[in-house]
Write a protein that holds these residues in place. Structure first.
Motif, mmCIF file in Angstrom:
data_model
loop_
_atom_site.group_PDB
_atom_site.id
_atom_site.type_symbol
_atom_site.label_atom_id
_atom_site.label_comp_id
_atom_site.label_asym_id
_atom_site.label_seq_id
_atom_site.Cartn_x
_atom_site.Cartn_y
_atom_site.Cartn_z
ATOM 1 N N THR A 20 4.854 -10.355 40.292
ATOM 2 C CA THR A 20 5.135 -11.435 39.233
ATOM 3 C C THR A 20 6.420 -11.932 39.301
ATOM 4 O O THR A 20 7.266 -11.349 39.246
ATOM 5 C CB THR A 20 4.377 -11.226 37.643
ATOM 6 N N ILE A 54 5.787 -15.633 34.635
ATOM 7 C CA ILE A 54 6.257 -14.753 33.414
ATOM 8 C C ILE A 54 7.383 -15.918 32.639
ATOM 9 O O ILE A 54 8.395 -15.351 33.461
ATOM 10 C CB ILE A 54 6.482 -13.677 32.896
ATOM 11 N N ALA A 110 -1.242 -11.772 30.096
ATOM 12 C CA ALA A 110 -1.040 -12.917 31.106
ATOM 13 C C ALA A 110 -1.301 -13.252 32.558
ATOM 14 O O ALA A 110 -2.168 -13.130 32.877
ATOM 15 C CB ALA A 110 -0.028 -13.264 31.004
ATOM 16 N N GLU A 168 2.982 -18.551 32.100
ATOM 17 C CA GLU A 168 2.735 -17.906 31.243
ATOM 18 C C GLU A 168 4.018 -17.804 30.216
ATOM 19 O O GLU A 168 4.657 -17.505 30.705
ATOM 20 C CB GLU A 168 1.684 -16.826 30.588
ATOM 21 N N ALA A 201 2.687 -9.825 27.538
ATOM 22 C CA ALA A 201 3.028 -10.113 29.153
ATOM 23 C C ALA A 201 2.280 -9.414 29.904
ATOM 24 O O ALA A 201 1.551 -10.113 30.905
ATOM 25 C CB ALA A 201 4.493 -9.438 29.192
#
Length: 330
Positions: free
Chosen positions: A269, A243, A235, A219, A232
């Motif tokens: 992430t 991200i 997501a 995203e 965030a």
């Protein structure tokens, strides 16, 4: 001998129709089949042996990863045949740059692949579709286009798919490469190149999507005055593996956002810093210390293209060091 060029159609404005010949703003995209587009430009058969396939029929705002994967698979199958010399892909302009860059990283051939579209529907005064299509076929049939990766041809210009972006909502010269410029021009059906792509692409790329049915979820988070980290967090909660931050300036963000994204990066992430600015480099360890935060700098890729590269990178690794290498190489 004429080159054999296959046109793969996906819809877009080039296949659209308006209610009147003067309405260039309100129209329906993706109506005309590829056979109709080819029939409108009989001169195509003077420069190549042209055939068409309707792979999709959508407004490019409705483009999907499934169509991307189908396009890559079909292009690779066609170009593996000695009977096919090049490919043209008709596409809506709104997301053309994303599809072009995806194909630039997933096509496994040095043969020419050219993306083309239009800013005006097919039945209005001064529609640009027929000439754009003619130029695209001429480019795909030219030996100089080989080895250049996926190209974008609109408004008599040749653009590198990595660098090009749509810069205007409606004007016919909307596609440009800010700062880096065009690769060349097309005049009277003849391509003229003045530079070639510098980054790795197509046959030299390490990505292989054969057999993939989906891409990792990535995203884009836009930064602005007063933004927080809730998007965030949402997501990641929704399954995002990466991200992209459309940062301010040189990929900057507020201290609070930086801390939250650092925490997300430390939990696995993958966070890439791009910029909401229209041109320039996002420099590693400049506005933010990427080494400390575990971030990746997007170099000159805009947010939407950084997302494409990150999705493909995540099919191979989640190691930030390796993904940073990819951003510097591609």
């Amino acid at each position: 001998m004429k080159k054999n060029i296959v046109i793969l159609a996906t819809g877009g404005t080039i296949a659209g129709k308006a209610a009147s010949s003067t309405d260039t703003a309100c129209y329906q995209s993706a109506l005309l089949p590829i056979d109709a587009l080819i029939a409108e430009v009989p001169a195509l058969q003077d420069i190549a042996s042209v055939t068409g396939e309707q792979l999709a029929q959508v407004d490019s705002a409705d483009m999907t990863h499934a169509v991307w994967l189908a396009l890559a698979a079909r292009i690779n199958t066609l170009l593996a045949s000695p009977a096919v010399d090049g490919i043209v892909v008709t596409h809506g302009t709104d997301t053309m740059e994303e599809t072009a860059y995806f194909l630039n990283l997933t096509v496994k051939s040095a043969k020419p692949v050219v993306m083309v579209g239009a800013l005006r529907p097919a039945n209005v005064i001064s529609t640009d579709g027929p000439m754009n299509l003619y130029d695209a076929v001429a480019l795909a049939a030219d030996d100089a286009a080989a080895g250049c990766g996926v190209l974008v041809a609109l408004n008599d210009t040749i653009n590198c798919s990595r660098d090009v972006t749509k810069t205007n909502t409606a004007l016919q010269d909307a596609f440009k490469a800010p700062e880096l410029g065009y690769l060349g021009y097309i005049q009277a059906g003849k391509p003229y190149f003045y530079r070639r792509p510098a980054r790795k692409h197509t046959f030299a790329a390490e990505f292989d999507v054969a057999g993939l049915v989906a891409l990792p979820k990535v995203e884009i988070i836009y930064t602005y005055v007063g933004n927080d980290s809730s998007l965030a967090d949402a997501a990641v909660a929704a399954g995002a593996k990466g991200i992209i931050v459309a940062g301010v300036g040189n990929g900057g963000m507020s201290a609070a956002t930086r801390q939250n994204l650092t925490d997300l990066a430390r939990r696995g992430t993958v966070v890439v810093r791009s910029t909401r600015v229209s041109s320039g480099i996002v420099t590693r360890n400049s506005a933010i210390c990427d080494d400390d935060c575990g971030f990746i700098a997007a170099d000159t890729l805009n947010p939407q293209k950084a997302r494409v590269l990150l999705m493909l990178a995540l099919t191979r690794t989640s190691d930030p060091a390796q993904i940073q290498r990819m951003f510097f190489e591609y």
